[in-house]
Structures are given as C-alpha cells and as structure tokens.
Design a protein around this motif. Structure first.
Motif, short mmCIF file in Angstrom:
data_model
loop_
_atom_site.label_atom_id
_atom_site.label_comp_id
_atom_site.label_asym_id
_atom_site.label_seq_id
_atom_site.Cartn_x
_atom_site.Cartn_y
_atom_site.Cartn_z
N ASP B 546 0.35 -1.12 0.08
CA ASP B 546 0.26 -0.38 -0.13
C ASP B 546 1.05 1.16 0.09
N GLY B 547 2.03 0.82 1.46
CA GLY B 547 2.85 2.49 0.42
C GLY B 547 2.96 2.77 -0.49
N GLU B 548 3.37 2.11 -1.65
CA GLU B 548 4.13 2.81 -2.98
C GLU B 548 3.04 3.48 -3.75
N GLU B 549 3.19 3.70 -4.52
CA GLU B 549 2.39 4.54 -5.93
C GLU B 549 1.64 3.09 -6.23
N MET B 550 0.67 3.21 -6.04
CA MET B 550 0.05 2.51 -6.60
C MET B 550 -1.43 2.69 -7.16
N SER B 551 -2.05 2.51 -8.55
CA SER B 551 -2.73 2.56 -9.06
C SER B 551 -3.70 1.28 -8.39
N ALA B 552 -3.26 0.28 -8.42
CA ALA B 552 -4.07 -0.65 -8.15
C ALA B 552 -4.09 -1.17 -7.04
N THR B 553 -5.01 -0.26 -6.70
CA THR B 553 -5.25 -1.08 -5.09
C THR B 553 -7.09 -1.14 -5.32
N PRO B 554 -7.30 -1.88 -4.68
CA PRO B 554 -8.67 -2.32 -4.32
C PRO B 554 -10.05 -1.36 -4.41
N LYS B 555 -9.64 -0.36 -3.78
CA LYS B 555 -10.28 0.75 -3.51
C LYS B 555 -10.60 1.34 -4.91
N LYS B 556 -9.67 1.89 -5.76
CA LYS B 556 -9.68 2.32 -6.96
C LYS B 556 -11.06 1.03 -7.77
N ILE B 557 -10.51 -0.53 -8.13
CA ILE B 557 -10.92 -1.37 -9.03
C ILE B 557 -12.46 -0.78 -8.19
N PHE B 558 -13.06 -0.64 -7.41
CA PHE B 558 -14.16 -0.99 -6.82
C PHE B 558 -14.59 0.80 -7.45
N GLN B 559 -14.18 2.24 -7.80
CA GLN B 559 -14.80 3.28 -8.08
C GLN B 559 -14.60 2.70 -9.51
N LEU B 560 -14.30 1.78 -10.07
CA LEU B 560 -14.16 1.40 -11.58
C LEU B 560 -15.70 0.63 -11.98
N CYS B 591 -12.73 -7.24 1.09
CA CYS B 591 -11.72 -6.49 1.39
C CYS B 591 -11.75 -5.46 3.07
N ASP B 592 -12.76 -5.77 3.63
CA ASP B 592 -13.02 -4.92 4.37
C ASP B 592 -13.32 -3.78 5.17
N ILE B 593 -13.73 -2.55 3.36
CA ILE B 593 -13.71 -1.16 3.13
C ILE B 593 -15.39 -1.94 3.27
N GLU B 594 -15.64 -0.98 4.48
CA GLU B 594 -16.91 -0.85 4.69
C GLU B 594 -17.98 -0.03 4.03
N PRO B 595 -17.28 1.15 3.56
CA PRO B 595 -18.65 2.29 3.26
C PRO B 595 -18.42 1.97 1.76
N VAL B 596 -17.16 1.05 0.90
CA VAL B 596 -17.51 0.61 -0.44
C VAL B 596 -18.85 -0.75 -0.05
N ALA B 597 -18.75 -1.37 0.70
CA ALA B 597 -19.78 -2.23 0.60
C ALA B 597 -21.21 -1.74 0.67
N TYR B 598 -20.95 -0.64 1.60
CA TYR B 598 -22.26 0.23 2.20
C TYR B 598 -22.66 0.97 0.71
N GLU B 599 -22.05 1.01 -0.02
CA GLU B 599 -22.13 2.05 -1.43
C GLU B 599 -22.81 1.42 -1.89
N PHE B 600 -22.07 0.24 -3.01
CA PHE B 600 -22.85 -1.20 -3.13
C PHE B 600 -24.49 -1.38 -2.93
N PHE B 601 -24.55 -1.47 -1.41
CA PHE B 601 -25.83 -2.37 -0.92
C PHE B 601 -26.85 -1.26 -0.95
N THR B 602 -26.36 -0.31 -1.32
CA THR B 602 -27.21 1.27 -1.95
C THR B 602 -27.89 1.63 -2.76
#
Lengths: 300, 791
Positions: B546-560, B591-602
């Motif tokens: 996570d520390g590195e410059e990474m675009s391939a993070t789950p968050k990013k993917i979820f946005q996509l 992935c343990d990302i609650e907001p994202v999961a919530y958003e999807f449910f919403t």
C-alpha cells in the motif's frame, strides 16, 4: 476360215535380233494398240547392230526382188493417223533379188546413228524408232517386219538451276510466297520447297501440288494443246494462318514423266508445270502454275 | 469444326469411320502376312484416310485415332522386319511419301521414321527434325494435334538424350529438346487456333472440346521434363524461356492457364526455385482473364511443400530471395491486370502469405509486408461487397492465426487490423469470432495492455456498432453467440501483475462501454468478475504494498466497478446490475472496506426501489439481497441495522402473501449469523418468524375467502423448519412450546381441510415430523433438547 487364213499366210518368218539383245537394257514401250511391251534401249550415236533371219515355211520358197532393212525415226500425229513423218531414214540392202529356200541370216549394222529425239508416246503424238525389214515381191505384196526400239537421251546436270520463288496473291485476301528449290528436275528427282502464308483472309481448306504435262502438237492455227494432270499431291490439310510455312517434298519417281521436249522437229512440244492449288471452304480454287524443266539424268 | 448434327449423327459417323478403318486394316493384315509391301502401303494409307474426317468431335476422333494407332503398331513391326529382309529403310522412308493424301502420308512417315531412327542409319536428330517439320502440312487443329501427338508418342523413347542409345556426338540433348519444343510449339498453336475457328455461338462447345485436347499439348512438357539431359542450366537457358515465349505469345487464356500450371507441375521444384524470376516474369504478360491466382498459388504451394520437405533446401530459398521475387511478381501481376477482381488479387496475397508462413515462419515482417501490400491494394476502395473477395480476406486473416496458433503474433502485425477494416461488417464479425475462437482453442492468454488494445481494435466489429452497419437485420441468436464469445474472451485476458491487469481492465472497459445497451448485458458481467478476481488477488496480498505508488488498489477498482455497473442502468438491466452490485458488495466486504460495501448495497436497494417493478423479479431480488446481506460482516451496527431494516421492510411489502411470508422468514437469518462472532439476536429472529406465521395465517384466510377452502399448509411447514433450525442453533427465544404449538396447528389444519390435500405438503410435513422423531431418538444433547416436543 482356216482356208482363207492359209491363203494369206506369209510364206516365211522374219525375225530381227539385236547383237547385244540379251544384255541391253529394256524399257517399256507403248505400242499403237495400247499394249506395252519391253523394247531395247539405245542412245544417239550408238551402233545398231543385229541380224535379220528369214525362214521360209516348209516346202515353200520365197521369191523376192530384194531384201532391205530400214532404220526409221517417225513422228506420228494421231489426228493424221496413218501418216508418218520420218525424220530419220537409213537403209541397208540385205539381199539382191532372188529366191530363198531355207533359213538365211543377214547381219546388219547402222553405225553411229544420229537419233536426235527421244521415243515418246503421248496423247496426240508419238515418236518412235523402228527397224523395218522389207522383202519386196512382185504380184503379191511385200513382206514387212518391224522391230521397235527406244531411244533416250541423257542430259548432264545443268550448271544453272535457279530456285523458283514467287509471291502471288489476291489483294487483301490471300498472299503467299512459294519457293521450289530448283527449276530443273531429273526424272527421279524430288521437289523440295516451301509455301509461306503472308496473308490469309479466306478459309483455305487444303492445298495441293499438281504436276501437269502440256503436249502441244501442230503449229500455227492448227496447234493442238492437251494438258494432263499426272500427279495430285496434297500438301496441306486445314486452315493455315498468317505466318505459317508449309513444307513441300514431292518425289517424282512414282509418276510417269518424260523429259521436257521443246520443239521436236517443229511438230510438237512437251512441257511440265507445277500447279499449286489452294481450295477454300466453298471449293473455289486458287492456283498458280510454274513451268519446270524435266530432264533425264544418266543413271549411274 | 463439326457440321451441324446431333450426337446420334456423330455416333453414326464414328461407326462408319471404324468400319472403314477395320475394312482396310483387314486387307493390310493380309498384305503384312504375305509380305506384300506395296499392298501394305496401299491399304494402310486407305485405312488412315478415315482419320481425315472433320465430322467427329475430339472425343470421338480420339476413339478412331486409338484404333488406327493400334494398327500402326503392327505396321511398324512389319517395317522393321522388312528392313531385316533387306529392304533399305531409306527407301521405305521415301516410299511412304509417295502417298497422295497428306494425313495418311505423315502417319506412315512417322511410323517409318521410328524404324529409321531405330536402325541408326541416320542420326536420330535428323530424322526427328524432318518429321516435325513435315508435320506442318496438317493445319487442321484436331487432326494436327493427333498427328503430332502420334509423333510425340513414337519418338518418346528415341530422343537423342544423354545416356540414350540414340545419343549423338555433341549437343545432342539440345537436339532432343529442340525437337520436343518445336512439336510443343506447333501443337499449342493448333490448339489455340481451335478457339478462333467456327461460329461464335459454339464458343462454349469449342472450349469444352479444347479442354478435352489439352493433355495432348501438355504431354510435350512432360516429355521435356523426362529428358535426362535437361539439367538446370539447360532448363534455365533454353527450355523455360522457349516454353514461356510460346505461352505468352499465344495470347490465349485457356492455353496460358493450362500450360503455366503444367510447367509448375511437371518440372522439379528445385528448377522452379532457381528460375523463379523468369517464371514469374511471364505472369504479368499473360492475358488479363487468366486465372493467375491459381497458377501462382500452385507454384507457391509446391515451393512451400518443397521447403517443408527438408530443412536443407531452405538456404536455397533465402539465396534466391524467393519471397522478394514472389512478392514483387504478385505486385506486378496486379498492376498489369487492372481488371482483376478484388478477390483475385487478395487470393494472390493469400497464397503468398501461405508461402511465407511455411517457408519463413520466423519472418513476421514478411507476413506484415504481405498484409500491407493487400491493404494498399484495397485502399481507396469502399468495403468489399463481393462475397468471394470477402472470403479471401478471411482466409488471409485466418492463415497467420492457424499457423502460429497464437493471437499474440497477429496482434504484432500492424497491418492486420487495417486489412480487417476492409471487410463488410458481417464478415468482420465472423472474422472476429474466428479470432476469438482461435484464442479459446489454444487457450491463449493475452497478457499485456497493448495486446489487449490491439485485440479489441481487431474485434471492434463485435464490440460496437460500426458506422453504417445495418442494425436491425441481426439475428438474435447470432448476436447472442457473438456477444457470448466476447464475454468468454474477456476471461482470457490475464496478467499476474496487478498493475498491468488493471490497465487491461481499463482498456476492456473503455471498449465495451462503447458497445451500446444491447451488448452491455453480455459484456459487463465478465468484466466485473474479471475485476473482482483482481480484487481478490490484491486482497490476498493484504495490502502490503500500500505504501508504494500503486494504482491497482481495491478501492480504485471498486470505483471503476461502480461506474461500470452504472452503465447497465442505461440498458436497462436493473436485475443484472443489482446482482453485480451485490457481488461487488461481497467483494468489498471481503476486503474489509465498509463504506464501499455500504455504497454498493445502497445502490442495490435503490435499484430495487426504483427499477425492479415486476413482482417475481422483486422476489428473486429480495432473496438475493437477504442472502448477500447475511454474509456481510464488515458493517457496523448502525449500517447493518439500516440495511437489515430495509430488507425486512421490503420483504413484508411483497405483493403476494406467500412471497411475503417466505421473504420474511428468510430475513430471520439476518439476525442470526452462525459464525463465531456473528450477530445472534434471538429476539428479532423470533419476531421475524412470528411475523411470518401471521402472514401465513393471513394467506390461509385469504384463500378461504376467495376460494372457499384453506390453502395448503406448506408455508406453515416451512416456518416450522425455520423454527427447528433456530431451535437447534440454540436460539433461546425459540421454545419447545412454540414448536409444539406449530406442529399441532399444522396437524389440525390438515385434518380440518381434507379436500385440499396437497401430497407434497403432506410429505414435507411428515418428513419434518420424522426428522423431529429422529432427533429425539438420537439421544445426546440434541435428543434431550427435543425430548419435550411431542408429535
């Protein structure tokens, strides 16, 4: 019948033999009755030597006013049958008048006889050489016996023998060029040549080469010309196109040719022509005739 | 050629011809038996005169010719014996030439000529030369062809070839070659001439007749190839140039096609390779309608096979620069033949490509060059309309795929998509499907973003509506098939590196989003799952990087993913979108990302509210929501409450009572997650169950009112089972008494309403009872627990 025949039966048998008759070459000779017999062959300037034998039949004697032998060179026009024109006539007396009781032989010789023409048997004219033995008799008719012989003249190979080459045609229809390798051919020769098609706008079905003999007799207004086609030889089958060249090879030996005779004793001519005939699909014939000279080459 | 008249007439003429031939042959035999040369010649000439006929078609003429041929063999034997008996062969040679008719004369001449050569009294070359010259006299095509074919036949074994007994002093092979070449030339001229003779209306018939005769001409080339002494030098310097000269000059398309083909077939490959330039040089000079494509294809096929035959010959190909020459020649042919249809020129490129692939599989640049040349040829023209051309392009494009079994190669070819652009849209699609199938078949993994970009460029016919493509005439089935294959393809795109994989996903997304509503339903799901796969992979890595410059993070993917699924709304495909949202939510949960999961449910709920109108679909959707929500463990109490509340609320609002009932009792699971740290709210479970019972009761009453009978008791049995489940799981709120009560209720219901017996409900109930019985008897803790329940 037998009685009548017996009355006119000749009282003797006359035979004419040549000294070299067994070895001399014989050639076919067409007699006046159309039959062909073999006769000895001579050339000009040869000695004609032989023997005449007269053999009376049994119990008969032959009374005569003399016996002679003639060598005749004759030209006979069929239009004027029975009249012979003798261009050569030589006589040898064989016997003074008297009687012959038994078989008797008379040798004869004509030395270095000048025989200027060849024997020829044509459509309207005949040229023959003959030995004629005559037993002259009074009261009854003469007894005559003939022996034909043939004369041929050999010609050396001509020093000049040009090709025949000619371009002929019908404007915008057909242009051909033909070429015969020689203008003079001996009797066993072969005609070699070529025909080039320069322009072909008509549909030629086939092409043939004819050998024609033109015999002209008489002279002036009485000239009579007879043309015979001795050979018809197919040269080409089918429709040629521009640019084709067709070979010619015609052997003369199978045909009964004679040499070309020009102005034989002012009586007749025999000339030969090659006639190239092209036939189109509507059976129209296009032809071109060329004279050739035929000569007799000494056979080796 | 033939005069008018039917086939019957022809049969009659043939019969007459044969009769005449046999008649004269009979007398000829008699003459042969009695050694009568004169008669033999006479009757044989008469016999051969039958061959002068013009009335037979080539086919029938051949029959007659064969009979004459057999008789001539006997005559030849006789001539041979005659020479042994002392007759000079030279005399014989002259004698037969006395025949007045040319055709019999030439047949006889050839026959004696054969004896003449064998006698060796004259050099073979002279006799042969004479014969071939004399045969010029026959200018009639059919008769000439057969005569010359006879000449060829009798002379075959007598050519002054190297090593032959007829070999002469010097340059003797040359004589043999000259002879055959001349005969060939003349025969070809005759053959070509046939075309121009006779009326125009019989053109077709003539062409048929000509094709029957072609082998007579071609035979000569075969003879040439059989001549021992024709080595490469002689072939290159004399034979080939002379043959080609004739081929080119005859200006006849039938002959040119056939003879070119013949040359290619009869002479050795090695020669072709060494004389490529000459051979190819002739091609642009042929008539425009000659099928050069087939000729060249044959050549290239042969050369390819030759190359394949042994690795040793490959250097030869390089040495003579076969590819460059072929490529050059094709260019010239196409240039020269302006009228050549497109399929013809493309066909040429197909052949060249096949050649290249076989001979130079390592030279991708060559392959690309071929495609480039094809593009150049096609450029400036509209899309191909004719089906033949299209087929050829498909062949052109398929060849590299088949050869390399790897789409990666095709993707490297810059001209490949440019060629594809020239296909009409239907074929373009077919080709795209072919490409995809190739990938599937070979299980090729496309692993870089560049390649993916290229690939999608290739198959864009499937991905989106191309300009001007008629949209409505699509077959539904075909469309589904195509889109399914695209969907399958998406699964073949993979890279182990998440960064690259993300790039791939982005590219795919970009392309498929341009595909329009009809396609999205097919293409979005695989993309979503592919992305989810990546998410799971990243999740496995546990965010170490996570520390590195990474675009391939789950968050990013979820946005996509979110944006991608949104696209489905325009389709509209709410149910599908709903499912995908739920899938994403679950992944976000993992992935343990609650907001994202919530958003999807919403989003899922919004969809449910706004878009899912059909009651059946609602039932399905609510069950999905419940099921997914049950598995979620990422939510805090508040969020979870909100969501479960919503879910139960919607459950109770379903249209049909049984559906309501079932949804509600399903909701009970939301409050009891059978995990270690899962939520266990027994009270609310019971509330749900009770509510379900009420609804079931209401359903029962409604049935009573509307139909005059109680409905089946199935719902009660189902609820009973839920009771039993929670009872077993240790929910203290679920008591034996409640169970006991429910059992009795059901029993009563069933007895009271005997007419509406439902066998399946009965069976369900009795097996439930059996289960209770079984648990009681099992003993142990469970047995004790069940003990109080009486059934």
């Amino acid at each position: 019948m037998n009685y009548i025949v017996g009355a006119f039966k000749p009282s003797c048998n006359i035979t004419i033999t040549f000294a070299d008759g067994r070895t001399r070459k014989q050639v076919p000779f067409k007699k006046e009755n159309g039959k062909t017999v073999m006769v000895p062959l001579f050339q000009s300037q040869e000695n004609i030597v032989g023997e005449v034998s007269i053999e009376p039949f049994q119990w008969k004697k032959v009374e005569h006013n003399g016996v002679k032998i003639e060598l005749l060179g004759q030209i006979e026009m069929y239009s004027d049958r029975g009249n012979f024109y003798d261009f050569t006539s030589l006589v040898r007396e064989l016997e003074v008048p008297g009687d012959i009781y038994e078989r008797k032989s008379y040798p004869f010789e004509f030395s270095s006889v000048e025989m200027p023409y060849e024997s020829y048997s044509g459509v309207n004219v005949r040229l023959r050489y003959v030995l004629k033995v005559t037993i002259s008799r009074s009261y009854v008719g003469n007894m005559v016996e003939y022996q034909d012989f043939a004369v041929q003249k050999y010609t050396p190979v001509p020093s000049i023998n040009n090709t025949i080459k000619m371009e002929v045609g019908i404007e915008d229809c057909l242009h051909i060029e033909f070429e015969y390798s020689k203008s003079k051919y001996h009797l066993k020769d072969v005609i070699v040549g070529k025909i080039y098609f320069l322009l072909v706008r008509i549909k030629i079905k086939h092409m043939e080469l004819e050998i024609r003999r033109r015999e002209s007799t008489g002279s002036g207004p009485n000239t009579h010309v007879e043309t015979e086609t001795l050979a018809k030889f197919e040269l080409m089958d089918g429709v040629p196109v521009r640019g084709e060249s067709i070979p010619i090879r015609l052997f003369l030996s199978p045909y009964e040719l004679t040499p070309t005779y020009r102005n034989i004793n002012n009586k007749f001519n025999v000339k030969y022509f090659l006639n190239l005939v092209l036939v189109d699909e509507e059976d129209r014939r296009y032809f071109k005739q060329q004279e050739i000279t035929v000569y007799r080459l000494q056979e080796t | 050629m033939m005069s008018d008249g039917g086939i019957e007439d022809e049969e009659k003429w043939l019969a007459e011809g044969i009769a005449g031939l046999q008649h004269n042959a009979f007398y000829m035999h008699r003459a042969l038996d009695s050694n009568n040369l004169r008669d033999a010649l006479k009757y044989s000439a008469q016999m051969l005169s039958e061959l002068r006929t013009s009335r037979l078609s080539p086919h029938k003429y051949y029959e007659l010719y064969m009979r004459a041929f057999d008789e001539l063999r006997k005559l030849e034997m006789f001539f041979k014996e005659e020479t042994k008996r002392g007759c000079s062969v030279i005399d014989l040679y002259e004698l037969v030439q006395h025949a007045g008719n040319i055709l019999p004369r030439l047949y006889l001449l050839c026959t004696v000529g054969s004896v003449y050569i064998r006698s060796k009294e004259a050099p073979a070359k002279d006799v042969l030369k004479d014969l071939v010259e004399m045969c010029r006299g026959i200018q009639h095509p059919v008769r000439g062809l057969f005569l010359r074919s006879y000449l060829s036949q009798v002379s075959r074994d007598k050519l002054p070839d190297i090593g032959s007994e007829y070999e002469g002093d010097a340059d003797t092979v040359m004589d043999a070659v000259e002879f055959v070449l001349q005969n060939f030339t003349e025969m070809n001229k005759l053959w070509v001439r046939m075309q121009h003779q006779g009326p125009v209306r019989e053109k077709e018939k003539r062409e048929k007749e000509r094709s029957e005769l072609r082998d007579l001409v071609g035979k000569n080339l075969h003879v040439l190839s059989q001549i021992e002494g024709v080595d490469l030098d002689l072939y290159r310097d004399t034979v080939l140039p002379r043959v080609l000269e004739q081929v080119v000059n005859c200006k006849d398309e039938i002959a040119q096609y056939y003879l070119m083909d013949c040359i290619i077939q009869v002479f050795p490959d090695e020669y072709h390779l060494q004389t490529l330039e000459t051979l190819l040089g002739a091609c642009p000079q042929l008539q425009p309608i000659v099928d050069i494509k087939t000729v060249l294809s044959q050549l290239m096929d042969r050369l390819s096979n030759y190359a394949a035959s042994s690795a040793e010959v490959l250097p030869e190909f390089l040495q003579v620069e076969a590819f460059a020459k072929l490529s050059n020649a094709i260019g010239k042919v196409i240039e020269a033949q302006v009228d050549m249809p497109a399929f013809g020129s493309i066909g040429l490129y197909v052949s060249l490509l096949t050649f290249t692939l076989r001979v130079h599989p390592d030279r991708l640049d060559y392959v690309d060059q071929v495609l480039g040349a094809c593009v150049k040829k096609l450029s400036g023209k509209a899309k191909l309309e004719d089906s033949k051309g299209t087929k050829q392009i498909v062949a052109l494009l398929s060849a590299p795929l088949e050869k390399y079994n790897d789409i990666g190669i095709a993707l490297k070819l810059s001209n490949y998509p440019r060629v594809m652009d020239h296909l009409d849209s239907a074929t373009n699609k077919v080709m795209a499907v072919v490409i995809i199938q190739s990938i599937m078949k070979n299980n090729t993994c496309i692993s870089t973003a560049d390649k993916v970009e290229a690939l999608f460029e290739l198959i864009k016919g499937l991905i989106k509506d191309l300009d001007g493509a008629p949209a409505d005439e699509l077959d539904e089935e075909d469309f589904k098939e195509e889109q399914n294959s695209v969907a399958r393809l998406i699964h073949m795109l993979h890279n182990d590196d998440p960064e690259e994989m993300l790039k791939i996903i982005c590219i795919v997304r970009k392309h498929i989003l341009s595909g329009g509503p009809k396609r999205l339903a097919f293409t979005v799901p695989p993309l979503i799952f592919s992305a989810l796969k990546l998410v799971r992979r990243l999740q496995g890595q546990d965010g170490d990087l996570d520390g590195e410059e990474m675009s391939a993070t789950p968050k990013k993917i979820f946005q996509l993913l979110h944006q991608t699924i949104e696209a489905l709304l325009s389709v509209p495909a709410p149910e599908l979108a709903l499912r995908l949202y739920l899938q994403c939510a679950e992944a976000a949960n993992d992935c343990d990302i609650e907001p994202v999961a919530y958003e999807f449910f919403t989003q899922a709920f919004i969809l449910y509210e706004e878009e899912v109108a059909d009651s059946k679909a609602q039932v399905t959707a609510i069950h999905l929501i419940i099921g997914t929500l049950q598995r979620m463990n990422v939510f805090g109490v508040e969020n979870r409450d909100t969501l479960t509340h919503k879910a139960t609320g919607y459950s109770a609002k379903l249209l049909k009572k049984p559906d309501q009932c079932r949804a509600v009792y399903a909701c009970s699971h939301l409050f009891w997650v059978d995990d270690q740290d899962g939520i266990k709210d027994g009270e609310r479970v019971l509330l749900c169950l009770k509510r379900a019972l009420r609804i079931a009761n209401a359903a029962q009453q409604m049935a009573n009112v509307t139909r005059g009978s109680n409905g089946p008791v199935t719902l009660f049995v189902e609820i009973l089972n839920k009771y039993l489940y929670f009872f077993e799981k240790g929910n203290a709120q679920v008591t034996t008494a409640a169970i006991q009560g429910l059992v009795e209720l059901i029993t009563t219901e069933m007895q009271s309403d005997a007419k509406t017996q439902d066998p399946s409900a009965d069976a369900f109930f009795s097996s439930t009872l059996r289960y209770i019985q079984f648990q009681k008897q099992k003993g142990g803790a469970m047995g004790e627990k069940y003990e109080p329940i009486k059934v």
